[in-house]
Design a protein around this motif. Structure first.
Motif, PDB file in Angstrom:
ATOM      1  N   PHE A  90       0.829  -1.209   0.000  1.00 10.72           N
ATOM      2  CA  PHE A  90       0.000   0.000   0.000  1.00 10.72           C
ATOM      3  C   PHE A  90       0.865   1.261   0.000  1.00 10.72           C
ATOM      4  O   PHE A  90       0.634   2.195  -0.775  1.00 10.72           O
ATOM      5  N   GLY A  91       1.872   1.293   0.876  1.00  7.70           N
ATOM      6  CA  GLY A  91       2.727   2.472   0.957  1.00  7.70           C
ATOM      7  C   GLY A  91       3.545   2.691  -0.296  1.00  7.70           C
ATOM      8  O   GLY A  91       3.597   3.808  -0.839  1.00  7.70           O
ATOM      9  N   LEU A  92       4.186   1.626  -0.803  1.00  8.58           N
ATOM     10  CA  LEU A  92       5.010   1.771  -1.995  1.00  8.58           C
ATOM     11  C   LEU A  92       4.160   2.023  -3.234  1.00  8.58           C
ATOM     12  O   LEU A  92       4.539   2.803  -4.111  1.00  8.58           O
ATOM     13  N   GLY A  93       3.000   1.346  -3.311  1.00  8.55           N
ATOM     14  CA  GLY A  93       2.136   1.554  -4.466  1.00  8.55           C
ATOM     15  C   GLY A  93       1.593   2.964  -4.534  1.00  8.55           C
ATOM     16  O   GLY A  93       1.553   3.585  -5.605  1.00  8.55           O
ATOM     17  N   GLY A  94       1.168   3.513  -3.389  1.00  6.06           N
ATOM     18  CA  GLY A  94       0.673   4.882  -3.381  1.00  6.06           C
ATOM     19  C   GLY A  94       1.754   5.886  -3.723  1.00  6.06           C
ATOM     20  O   GLY A  94       1.504   6.881  -4.421  1.00  6.06           O
ATOM     21  N   ALA A  95       2.992   5.628  -3.251  1.00  4.25           N
ATOM     22  CA  ALA A  95       4.094   6.546  -3.566  1.00  4.25           C
ATOM     23  C   ALA A  95       4.508   6.443  -5.026  1.00  4.25           C
ATOM     24  O   ALA A  95       4.945   7.435  -5.625  1.00  4.25           O
ATOM     25  N   ALA A  96       4.375   5.248  -5.621  1.00  9.41           N
ATOM     26  CA  ALA A  96       4.767   5.076  -7.023  1.00  9.41           C
ATOM     27  C   ALA A  96       3.750   5.691  -7.975  1.00  9.41           C
ATOM     28  O   ALA A  96       4.115   6.183  -9.052  1.00  9.41           O
ATOM     29  N   LEU A  97       2.480   5.694  -7.607  1.00 18.15           N
ATOM     30  CA  LEU A  97       1.422   6.211  -8.476  1.00 18.15           C
ATOM     31  C   LEU A  97       1.098   7.668  -8.150  1.00 18.15           C
ATOM     32  O   LEU A  97      -0.056   8.057  -8.120  1.00 18.15           O
ATOM     33  N   ARG A  98       2.105   8.467  -7.902  1.00 20.81           N
ATOM     34  CA  ARG A  98       1.882   9.863  -7.535  1.00 20.81           C
ATOM     35  C   ARG A  98       1.507  10.690  -8.762  1.00 20.81           C
ATOM     36  O   ARG A  98       1.884  10.361  -9.897  1.00 20.81           O
ATOM     37  N   THR A  99       0.782  11.762  -8.515  1.00 25.46           N
ATOM     38  CA  THR A  99       0.367  12.669  -9.572  1.00 25.46           C
ATOM     39  C   THR A  99       0.680  14.105  -9.160  1.00 25.46           C
ATOM     40  O   THR A  99       0.955  14.382  -7.990  1.00 25.46           O
ATOM     41  N   GLU A 100       0.596  14.984 -10.122  1.00 25.03           N
ATOM     42  CA  GLU A 100       0.895  16.391  -9.867  1.00 25.03           C
ATOM     43  C   GLU A 100      -0.291  17.060  -9.182  1.00 25.03           C
ATOM     44  O   GLU A 100      -1.440  16.835  -9.545  1.00 25.03           O
ATOM     45  N   ALA A 101      -0.018  17.859  -8.182  1.00 26.67           N
ATOM     46  CA  ALA A 101      -1.056  18.569  -7.436  1.00 26.67           C
ATOM     47  C   ALA A 101      -0.675  20.035  -7.312  1.00 26.67           C
ATOM     48  O   ALA A 101       0.503  20.405  -7.401  1.00 26.67           O
ATOM     49  N   THR A 102      -1.706  20.850  -7.086  1.00 24.42           N
ATOM     50  CA  THR A 102      -1.506  22.297  -6.978  1.00 24.42           C
ATOM     51  C   THR A 102      -2.157  22.808  -5.701  1.00 24.42           C
ATOM     52  O   THR A 102      -3.289  22.420  -5.381  1.00 24.42           O
ATOM     53  N   THR A 103      -1.447  23.653  -4.991  1.00 23.27           N
ATOM     54  CA  THR A 103      -1.975  24.292  -3.784  1.00 23.27           C
ATOM     55  C   THR A 103      -1.935  25.803  -3.964  1.00 23.27           C
ATOM     56  O   THR A 103      -0.875  26.374  -4.268  1.00 23.27           O
ATOM     57  N   VAL A 104      -3.097  26.415  -3.804  1.00 26.15           N
ATOM     58  CA  VAL A 104      -3.213  27.874  -3.898  1.00 26.15           C
ATOM     59  C   VAL A 104      -3.419  28.413  -2.488  1.00 26.15           C
ATOM     60  O   VAL A 104      -4.392  28.054  -1.805  1.00 26.15           O
ATOM     61  N   SER A 105      -2.500  29.264  -2.044  1.00 29.91           N
ATOM     62  CA  SER A 105      -2.536  29.783  -0.669  1.00 29.91           C
ATOM     63  C   SER A 105      -2.661  31.298  -0.676  1.00 29.91           C
ATOM     64  O   SER A 105      -2.055  31.984  -1.507  1.00 29.91           O
ATOM     65  N   ARG A 106      -3.481  31.786   0.250  1.00 32.23           N
ATOM     66  CA  ARG A 106      -3.577  33.218   0.519  1.00 32.23           C
ATOM     67  C   ARG A 106      -3.217  33.448   1.977  1.00 32.23           C
ATOM     68  O   ARG A 106      -3.740  32.783   2.858  1.00 32.23           O
ATOM     69  N   ASP A 107      -2.291  34.361   2.203  1.00 32.08           N
ATOM     70  CA  ASP A 107      -1.866  34.632   3.570  1.00 32.08           C
ATOM     71  C   ASP A 107      -1.523  36.107   3.709  1.00 32.08           C
ATOM     72  O   ASP A 107      -1.351  36.823   2.722  1.00 32.08           O
ATOM     73  N   VAL A 108      -1.407  36.516   4.947  1.00 33.69           N
ATOM     74  CA  VAL A 108      -1.101  37.921   5.250  1.00 33.69           C
ATOM     75  C   VAL A 108       0.317  38.244   4.800  1.00 33.69           C
ATOM     76  O   VAL A 108       1.246  37.450   4.987  1.00 33.69           O
ATOM     77  N   ASP A 109       0.474  39.416   4.190  1.00 33.42           N
ATOM     78  CA  ASP A 109       1.789  39.883   3.758  1.00 33.42           C
ATOM     79  C   ASP A 109       2.501  40.506   4.954  1.00 33.42           C
ATOM     80  O   ASP A 109       2.319  41.694   5.269  1.00 33.42           O
ATOM     81  N   TRP A 110       3.288  39.680   5.647  1.00 33.10           N
ATOM     82  CA  TRP A 110       3.950  40.169   6.859  1.00 33.10           C
ATOM     83  C   TRP A 110       5.076  41.150   6.544  1.00 33.10           C
ATOM     84  O   TRP A 110       5.564  41.848   7.449  1.00 33.10           O
ATOM     85  N   THR A 111       5.485  41.229   5.281  1.00 36.58           N
ATOM     86  CA  THR A 111       6.532  42.195   4.930  1.00 36.58           C
ATOM     87  C   THR A 111       6.017  43.627   4.967  1.00 36.58           C
ATOM     88  O   THR A 111       6.807  44.584   4.974  1.00 36.58           O
ATOM     89  N   ALA A 112       4.664  43.765   4.982  1.00 34.80           N
ATOM     90  CA  ALA A 112       4.086  45.116   5.047  1.00 34.80           C
ATOM     91  C   ALA A 112       4.045  45.662   6.461  1.00 34.80           C
ATOM     92  O   ALA A 112       3.632  46.816   6.669  1.00 34.80           O
ATOM     93  N   VAL A 113       4.423  44.900   7.457  1.00 36.99           N
ATOM     94  CA  VAL A 113       4.409  45.355   8.847  1.00 36.99           C
ATOM     95  C   VAL A 113       5.682  46.152   9.109  1.00 36.99           C
ATOM     96  O   VAL A 113       6.799  45.646   8.906  1.00 36.99           O
ATOM     97  N   PRO A 114       5.577  47.381   9.547  1.00 30.38           N
ATOM     98  CA  PRO A 114       6.774  48.177   9.840  1.00 30.38           C
ATOM     99  C   PRO A 114       7.590  47.541  10.967  1.00 30.38           C
ATOM    100  O   PRO A 114       7.049  46.845  11.838  1.00 30.38           O
ATOM    101  N   PRO A 115       8.889  47.772  10.968  1.00 29.37           N
ATOM    102  CA  PRO A 115       9.732  47.214  12.035  1.00 29.37           C
ATOM    103  C   PRO A 115       9.292  47.699  13.413  1.00 29.37           C
ATOM    104  O   PRO A 115       8.989  48.881  13.609  1.00 29.37           O
ATOM    105  N   GLY A 116       9.232  46.806  14.374  1.00 30.93           N
ATOM    106  CA  GLY A 116       8.854  47.133  15.733  1.00 30.93           C
ATOM    107  C   GLY A 116       7.378  47.282  15.948  1.00 30.93           C
ATOM    108  O   GLY A 116       6.953  47.676  17.041  1.00 30.93           O
TER     109      GLY A 116
END
Length: 360
Positions: free
Chosen positions: A186-212
């Motif tokens: 089961f483990g080897l078969g599932g790892a051998a039959l892998r397919t391409e996947a896509t993850t779309v993430s939205r998160d806060v832009d922490w670079t916009a926070v001023p220092p301090g």
């Protein structure tokens, strides 16, 4: 029935007279005592752990029985042939089918003797476990059937293979294939039959926070934005992921999966409350194909979003297919085929026997 009862009685009396039989039972009891003490010590540290106790003990009893049963059945026929005690039985009125069937039933009863030794521990686990009565009855019934399946495999191979040491080893290998082999495939078969996947993430832009600046602080300066005022950025990740939904059926014939999947599940708050449900949920969730694409929105912080995005285990398991009856049918067909093959190889007069096979 009289001839069958006689053969079973002979087999059981031979085992009762063996010192090794009592040694095995004693070692089995000592292991269960140690496991019982460790389980009580472990679950006493957690709340709600009593539901896991019974399922853990049943799983451990199944494991120990699978380890012991091949030694009780793997040399049932060829061992008597080597000892020159099979031929005198074959010249009686007992048929070949009765001889093989009697040895199978004797091996099954011998395996159930280990459950008798485990009975006090199961009673304690039942009292401490507070489980659904249907779960107790079902798990014990599957446990008894699994002992019979291993006994049938061992007796069948002992009639097919000429040498006792090879038949016992073959029984262990076949049991290992059903337990560890299916898991590895089961483990080897599932790892051998892998397919391409896509993850779309939205998160806060922490670079916009001023220092301090601390956006979560209750009191902030005018140039320090709050958490809700921060902009969101979107990123896309492409990667390969295993496809266990294409090979989950390999686990259907696993004895532990059959035991877990056949037992009625119990959930609290949508989460498993015993080891049976935990195992069964894992196999059921492997049936689900991966979402395409997977989305994650870290900017949406509402409780309703988390409830919709992350459903409970019980909600995800609903709609999946139980597989225990298919796996059990596969095991029964395998055991029946080996017994039928063993009857054909034991039938006399034999047209052909392996070189060096002792007749009388």
């Amino acid at each position: 029935m009289h001839r069958l009862r006689t053969i079973i009685g002979i087999e059981l009396r031979q085992r009762v007279r063996s010192v090794g039989w009592y040694v095995l039972l004693g070692v089995f009891a000592v292991i269960l005592i140690g496991l019982l003490g460790l389980s009580f010590a472990a679950f006493s540290l957690t709340t709600g752990g009593s539901e896991w106790f019974f399922s853990l003990v049943i799983m451990l009893v199944l494991l120990l029985t699978l380890l012991v049963s091949p030694t009780l059945s793997g040399s049932a026929v060829n061992g008597d042939r080597d000892a020159a005690t099979l031929a005198p039985v074959q010249v009686t009125l007992a048929t070949t089918g009765e001889i093989v069937l009697g040895k199978f039933l004797a091996a099954w009863i011998s395996g159930l003797a280990f459950l008798v030794v485990a009975a006090p521990f199961l009673v304690i686990a039942t009292i401490a476990g507070e489980l659904n009565p249907a779960a107790i009855v079902t798990s014990l019934g599957i446990l008894v059937i699994e002992v019979g399946v291993v006994a049938a495999i061992g007796v069948g191979l002992s009639a097919v293979i000429a040498r006792p040491i090879f038949s016992v080893a073959s029984t262990y290998l076949l049991v290992a294939a059903l337990t560890l082999g299916t898991l590895i495939a089961f483990g080897l078969g599932g790892a051998a039959l892998r397919t391409e996947a896509t993850t779309v993430s939205r998160d806060v832009d922490w670079t916009a926070v001023p220092p301090g600046c601390d956006p979560s602080a209750p009191v902030r300066s005018s140039d320090c934005p709050s958490y809700d005022d921060l902009p969101c950025v979107e990123s896309t990740t492409v990667y390969e992921q295993p496809r266990f939904d294409r090979v989950w059926w390999l686990l259907a014939a696993n004895p532990f999966v059959i035991l877990a999947d056949a037992t009625p599940p119990t959930y609290v708050g949508g989460n498993p409350t015993d080891l049976f449900t935990q195992f069964a949920s894992g196999v059921r969730l492997a049936q689900l194909p991966p979402e395409e694409p997977t989305t994650y929105d870290g900017c949406a912080r509402s409780a309703q979003w988390y409830a919709d995005e992350y459903p409970s285990v019980q909600e995800r398991v609903e709609g999946t297919t139980p597989s225990w009856f298919v796996g059990l049918l596969v095991q029964l067909i395998l055991a029946g085929a080996l017994l039928a093959w063993g009857v054909a190889r034991t039938r006399t007069p034999a047209k052909r026997l392996p070189p060096g096979t002792r007749i009388a």
